[in-house]
Design a protein around this motif. Structure first.
Motif, mmCIF file in Angstrom:
data_model
loop_
_atom_site.group_PDB
_atom_site.id
_atom_site.type_symbol
_atom_site.label_atom_id
_atom_site.label_comp_id
_atom_site.label_asym_id
_atom_site.label_seq_id
_atom_site.Cartn_x
_atom_site.Cartn_y
_atom_site.Cartn_z
ATOM 1 N N GLU A 97 0.828 -1.070 -0.037
ATOM 2 C CA GLU A 97 0.043 0.002 0.162
ATOM 3 C C GLU A 97 0.796 1.277 -0.072
ATOM 4 O O GLU A 97 0.751 2.270 0.865
ATOM 5 C CB GLU A 97 -0.985 -0.053 1.320
ATOM 6 N N SER A 98 1.734 1.431 -1.046
ATOM 7 C CA SER A 98 2.732 2.256 -0.930
ATOM 8 C C SER A 98 1.874 3.734 -1.558
ATOM 9 O O SER A 98 1.023 3.575 -2.654
ATOM 10 C CB SER A 98 3.567 2.082 -1.936
ATOM 11 N N ASN A 99 1.947 4.891 -1.148
ATOM 12 C CA ASN A 99 1.468 6.000 -1.612
ATOM 13 C C ASN A 99 2.092 6.524 -2.713
ATOM 14 O O ASN A 99 1.581 7.572 -3.300
ATOM 15 C CB ASN A 99 1.575 7.214 -0.425
ATOM 16 N N GLN A 140 -5.693 2.283 4.493
ATOM 17 C CA GLN A 140 -5.497 3.298 3.904
ATOM 18 C C GLN A 140 -5.167 2.842 2.312
ATOM 19 O O GLN A 140 -3.939 2.726 2.010
ATOM 20 C CB GLN A 140 -4.495 4.496 4.136
ATOM 21 N N GLY A 144 -5.544 4.969 -0.400
ATOM 22 C CA GLY A 144 -5.311 6.142 -1.331
ATOM 23 C C GLY A 144 -6.416 6.355 -2.386
ATOM 24 O O GLY A 144 -6.006 6.674 -3.412
#
Length: 319
Positions: A42-44, A299, A301
């Motif tokens: 879940e990298s932004n 989260q 994104g």
């Protein structure tokens, strides 16, 4: 963990749904990195060429969230922002035939027990030596420990057996070894999870063995808290002491029942109890991490402006 260099594109894993899905993503992340693949959870950032979406398919809202997420990344693929989109998890397990027809842009669909097949897509091998190792997607002081997979109960209202299969317990020695690895990484709290934890051991040991498992996990140096949710009115014996818990147990009852070493029941929904309640419980003898109430930190994104409306759960036979 030793890794070899690889030119494989960066992979971003997106996890939807429950903690069991999170563990599956952590295992996949560990296997990918163990094969020298640059993988993140879940990298932004938008520098990943490949996206893997681990879906949930249990209730309508979860199905819709999974479909919306798939479509968002398919749109990103069509715009040239990502190269490949793969889908795994419960929704893919149960509805992949319908979804393949409706969303042909997805590059591959995988079920809940297709880890080895998915690794082949990345030209990676399943590394048995990594069993018990896990790169955590949450803060390292706690970790989910999946003790079994699937469920044998034929409940007419529940689709878990369709998505997760029959109940399979993990060997006790494997779980203890994983707990030791987690403790060595700094984990102090284990949250035991399963579709049906009270069935643990029936397939492997021909008896319910949850109490013995918890006792052995309690002996792991560095593990200070163990949380387990027991369904309904279940009885568990730990270190020769019998304790009976009920899912509707009160704060007062909790205060009276916590003399059980470092094992504690996980009584849903804990996040609705106040910090003062939990403090009172701790002072009465319960070992519970008092860092605040439980909260999910998924989260994804999401960008509402990019949310596609060309497919929702009513367009596919997701019943």
């Amino acid at each position: 963990m030793k890794v070899k260099k690889s030119k494989t594109n960066k992979v971003n894993l997106i996890t939807l749904g429950c903690s069991k899905n999170q563990v599956d993503s952590e295992v996949l992340l560990t296997q990918l990195r163990g094969n020298g693949i640059d993988a993140v959870h879940e990298s932004n950032s938008d520098d990943a060429q490949v996206v893997v979406i681990n879906t949930c398919g249990f209730i309508d809202n979860a199905k819709q969230e999974s479909i919306d997420t798939i479509l968002r990344y398919v749109d990103a693929k069509n715009e040239g922002l990502v190269e490949k989109v793969y889908v795994t998890g419960c929704l893919s397990q149960r509805y992949h035939e319908d979804l393949e027809k409706e969303i042909p842009e997805v590059d591959g669909w995988f079920g809940t027990r297709d880890l080895s097949r998915m690794l082949k897509v990345f030209k990676a091998d399943y590394k048995k030596e990594l069993v018990g190792e896990r790169i955590l997607a949450n803060p390292g002081h706690y970790a989910y420990l999946k003790i079994s997979e699937g469920c044998d109960r034929p409940c007419s209202f529940c689709a878990i057996p369709l998505m997760r299969g029959k109940h399979i317990s993990r060997p006790m020695e494997e779980l203890v070894a994983e707990a030791k690895n987690l403790a060595a990484q700094g984990t102090r709290e284990l949250l035991l999870i399963a579709q049906d934890s009270t069935y643990y051991g029936l397939d492997l040991y021909k008896k319910r063995n949850l109490s013995e498992l918890i006792s052995k996990l309690s002996d792991v140096e560095g593990i200070e808290w163990i949380r387990e949710y027991l369904e309904g009115d279940e009885k568990i014996a730990i270190h020769g002491h019998d304790h009976r818990y009920n899912a509707k147990i009160s704060i007062k009852q909790m205060q009276q029942s916590m003399g059980i070493f470092n094992a504690t029941t996980y009584i849903p929904p804990f996040n609705y109890y106040t910090d003062n309640d939990l403090t009172n419980w701790y002072q009465a003898g319960g070992k519970y991490w008092l860092g605040g109430r439980d909260q999910e930190h998924h989260q994804h994104g999401e960008d509402p402006d990019r949310k596609s409306t060309r497919l929702n759960s009513s367009h596919v036979a997701l019943s």
